[in-house]
Enzyme design. Structure first.
Site, PDB file in Angstrom:
ATOM      1  N   ASN A  42       0.652  -1.330  -0.068  1.00 52.38           N
ATOM      2  CA  ASN A  42      -0.105   0.077   0.048  1.00 52.38           C
ATOM      3  C   ASN A  42       0.917   1.358  -0.009  1.00 52.38           C
ATOM      4  OD1 ASN A  42       0.804  -0.439   2.711  1.00 52.38           O
ATOM      5  ND2 ASN A  42      -1.193  -0.203   3.658  1.00 52.38           N
ATOM      6  N   CYS A  43       2.192   1.280   0.567  1.00 49.82           N
ATOM      7  CA  CYS A  43       3.136   2.282   0.532  1.00 49.82           C
ATOM      8  C   CYS A  43       3.286   2.656  -1.086  1.00 49.82           C
ATOM      9  CB  CYS A  43       3.990   2.036   1.479  1.00 49.82           C
ATOM     10  SG  CYS A  43       3.775   1.986   3.228  1.00 49.82           S
ATOM     11  N   THR A 274      -6.274  -8.397  23.636  1.00 53.88           N
ATOM     12  CA  THR A 274      -7.306  -7.581  23.714  1.00 53.88           C
ATOM     13  C   THR A 274      -7.789  -7.848  25.135  1.00 53.88           C
ATOM     14  OG1 THR A 274      -8.933  -8.833  22.850  1.00 53.88           O
ATOM     15  CG2 THR A 274      -7.729  -7.391  21.342  1.00 53.88           C
ATOM     16  N   ILE A 279      -8.397 -13.332  22.140  1.00 57.21           N
ATOM     17  CA  ILE A 279      -8.277 -12.275  20.915  1.00 57.21           C
ATOM     18  C   ILE A 279      -7.226 -11.638  20.758  1.00 57.21           C
ATOM     19  CG2 ILE A 279      -9.643 -10.691  19.682  1.00 57.21           C
ATOM     20  CD1 ILE A 279     -12.314 -11.752  20.853  1.00 57.21           C
ATOM     21  N   TYR A 280      -6.245 -11.330  19.931  1.00 59.76           N
ATOM     22  CA  TYR A 280      -5.279 -10.492  19.637  1.00 59.76           C
ATOM     23  C   TYR A 280      -5.756  -9.287  18.687  1.00 59.76           C
ATOM     24  CZ  TYR A 280      -2.292 -13.871  22.218  1.00 59.76           C
ATOM     25  OH  TYR A 280      -1.604 -14.873  22.886  1.00 59.76           O
ATOM     26  N   ALA A 281      -4.937  -8.264  18.574  1.00 60.76           N
ATOM     27  CA  ALA A 281      -5.387  -7.387  17.528  1.00 60.76           C
ATOM     28  C   ALA A 281      -3.879  -6.549  17.281  1.00 60.76           C
ATOM     29  CB  ALA A 281      -6.208  -6.212  18.335  1.00 60.76           C
ATOM     30  N   GLY A 283      -1.869  -3.618  14.216  1.00 58.35           N
ATOM     31  CA  GLY A 283      -1.817  -2.868  13.126  1.00 58.35           C
ATOM     32  C   GLY A 283      -2.509  -1.598  13.365  1.00 58.35           C
ATOM     33  N   ASP A 284      -3.092  -0.811  12.396  1.00 56.14           N
ATOM     34  CA  ASP A 284      -3.629   0.322  12.427  1.00 56.14           C
ATOM     35  C   ASP A 284      -4.876   0.454  13.395  1.00 56.14           C
ATOM     36  OD1 ASP A 284      -1.693   0.828  10.646  1.00 56.14           O
ATOM     37  OD2 ASP A 284      -3.227   1.657   9.075  1.00 56.14           O
ATOM     38  N   TYR A 431      33.097   5.503   7.397  1.00 53.69           N
ATOM     39  CA  TYR A 431      33.529   6.775   6.497  1.00 53.69           C
ATOM     40  C   TYR A 431      34.340   6.573   5.353  1.00 53.69           C
ATOM     41  CZ  TYR A 431      36.609  10.832   5.395  1.00 53.69           C
ATOM     42  OH  TYR A 431      37.196  11.646   4.648  1.00 53.69           O
TER      43      TYR A 431
END
Length: 576
Positions: A42-43, A274, A279-281, A283-284, A431
């Protein structure tokens, strides 16, 4: 055999599924995705619109068929989870093509539903000419208007990452572009003085930039949209791209009774569980902990989402991994410039200062991307914020044409590992003249910050209106440099003549020293301070930075692509 159902693909969901399979060959893993694509870049969408990435297929990271073949994962696109029964551990799923509803059981559920672009209730916003860019299908629609329907004008609403990338790529595609931002600056992760450098470059690339002017209404015409701004100005465009922010797709979690924050983000613990242990969650859609200050926030970035997916998978498979917070490290290409940041900006620190009493110092320096004597060196401007004892780096921002990414990444790693100012000084970085300088810009940030902490130098505010109105502006550049750009109302004494002309300056007044980038003006400040001048300050970033903030209509153009002096030696190529 444990069964994990993952709601949503793309970054967090797909990475969670692939990691889970690598950890547990016997697990049953199902991804349910309401869109047409399970995993896409999506980026990269704005760059496909502009033709920089010509191949649409290059954006598709994984297909359902590939996920099944490589990972033995059951991927169901165009299927939408419409409800969660936590007591029975069931999800109800709608097949979007037929409308049929079926149930799927789970032992563990992962919510990776992401976020969606905001569409506020502005009059006329439902016009088909007003698009958002979030999915591959969105890209197809916009690209059709650009490539086949031959649109000539576009307006982008919002100056965040997507808005800036879309403005650049639509311009690259040959359209006349207007960029409209309700705030006084683009890219909110930057402080105003750093964003000002982007403003100048955006305008130089032919984009009409409207700042501090929100949209009041849209009116669709036969072939275009009229955008009425709050100021009364009007902008015409055949295509309008909304890029004014996102909201978490958390309605499903809300209806299931999971804990949410005020902004709709799903609350999770350090293991990404959560309020329901099954239940896990990721991302956005989730609330995260800010790495720097440990307060709760929302940071919709692909990098953290991928890492969260991996951590959730580890824990589902029996691990004890924790997510240690989001730092917000980011970078964007904005026409000729790169703009990057990590950690907190000064705007955030000022708010926290009012709430938590956090005091800080800041520096702004201008350095070359690599050794000035090697061809191709270009300047970058670095701002860093740090604690008063130098033990903690709060954040950094960099704007420049080259070398921005590796410097912001170095600073991001330093922050993540708990480094302070002393550590920056001592970093031993690679360098060679084509790549850096013997004293890398990151080292220089450490040196300058130490000088501030040791009271060897004090920086003035970049906004001189906040300084003493009676202050003397002392320009220590050479005559040729002053001829190219004259600092208004400044006293001009070249550095080499300063010791012999101290009597021309009033030691009772505040004196702010200037040179091209700050090296010679630092030397001047030290001379003055050691000769009894008590109120001496150094202007950050020098006249080059000042000129980017306050462009003079009758001044010579700022040669932003040319190197700046590393040493303060006077050469014709060092003049701004």
């Amino acid at each position: 055999m444990k069964k994990t159902v993952i709601i949503g693909g793309v970054a967090g969901g797909a990475s969670c599924a692939a990691r889970l399979r690598r950890l547990d060959e016997t697990a049953q893993v199902i991804i349910i995705e309401r869109g047409d694509y399970i995993s896409y870049a999506n980026c990269g969408l704005p760059y496909h619109v502009g033709g920089v990435i010509p191949s649409r297929d290059a954006l598709l990271v994984q297909t359902p068929e590939a996920m099944k073949k490589k990972f033995n994962i059951d991927v169901r696109v165009r299927n939408e989870v419409v409800s969660i029964d936590r007591e029975k551990k069931l999800v109800s799923v709608k097949r979007l093509e037929s409308g049929e509803i079926y149930e799927e059981s789970y032992d563990t559920l992962v919510i990776a539903t992401g976020s969606s672009p905001l569409r506020p209730p502005i009059p006329g916003i439902q016009s088909d000419r007003i698009q958002t860019l979030w999915t591959v299908n969105d890209t197809d629609r916009i690209r059709l208007a650009v490539m086949q329907q031959h649109a000539k004008t576009a307006a982008v609403i919002g100056g965040g990452f997507i808005g800036l990338e879309m403005a650049e790529n639509l311009r690259h595609a040959g359209l006349a572009v207007s960029l409209i931002e309700a705030a006084d600056q683009v890219m909110a992760s930057l402080d105003p003085e750093m964003a000002a450098m982007l403003h100048a470059n955006i305008r130089e690339n032919g984009v009409g930039l409207y700042l501090g002017d929100g949209v009041a209404a849209f009116e669709e015409n036969e072939h275009s949209v009229t955008i009425a701004l709050s100021s009364g100005k009007k902008v015409e465009a055949e295509i309008v791209i909304l890029a004014i922010g996102v909201r978490p797709n958390s309605q499903l979690a809300k209806e299931a009774g999971l804990s949410l924050n005020e902004r709709g983000g799903i609350c999770v613990n350090e293991s990404l569980r959560t309020s329901d242990a099954s239940i896990y969650a990721v991302g956005d859609v989730i609330e995260v902990e800010d790495f720097t200050f440990q307060n709760h926030t929302m940071v919709p970035l692909a990098g953290p989402a991928n890492k969260q997916g991996r951590i959730a998978a580890d824990n589902i498979a029996g691990g004890r991994e924790i997510y240690e917070g989001t730092q917000g490290t980011s970078i964007a290409k904005v026409f000729d410039l790169a703009a990057a940041s990590t950690g907190a900006n000064e705007k955030t620190l000022k708010k926290l200062n009012l709430k938590k009493g956090i005091d800080y110092e800041s520096i702004i320096i201008t350095q070359n991307s690599h050794a000035g004597y090697y061809p191709g060196a270009v300047p970058l401007t670095l701002k860093m914020l740090f604690s008063l004892d130098g033990s903690k780096i709060f954040g950094a921002q960099i704007v420049g044409r080259d070398g921005v990414d590796k410097r912001i990444d170095t600073l991001a790693v330093a922050m993540r590992l708990g480094a302070g100012i002393r550590d920056l000084k001592n970093l031993e970085l690679a360098y060679a003249p084509p790549f850096s300088s013997a004293k890398d810009p990151v080292n220089m940030a450490g040196f300058v910050a130490e000088n501030v902490l040791r009271h060897l130098v004090t920086f003035s505010d970049w906004d001189l209106s906040k300084e003493d109105n009676d202050a003397i502006l002392l320009d220590v550049r050479e005559n040729a440099e002053v001829a190219a750009f004259s600092l208004p109302n400044a006293v001009h004494i070249p550095l080499g003549e300063l010791r012999g002309r101290l009597q021309e300056l009033n030691p009772e007044k505040e004196i702010i020293t200037f040179c091209a980038i700050g090296v010679r003006s630092y030397n001047a400040a030290r001379i003055l301070m050691q000769h009894g001048f008590k109120k001496v300050k150094l202007y950050p970033g020098g006249t080059r930075f000042y000129q980017s903030l306050y462009p003079q209509p009758d001044a010579a153009p700022l040669a932003a692509a040319e190197k700046v002096s590393d040493t303060g030696d006077v050469k014709s190529s060092d003049a701004p």
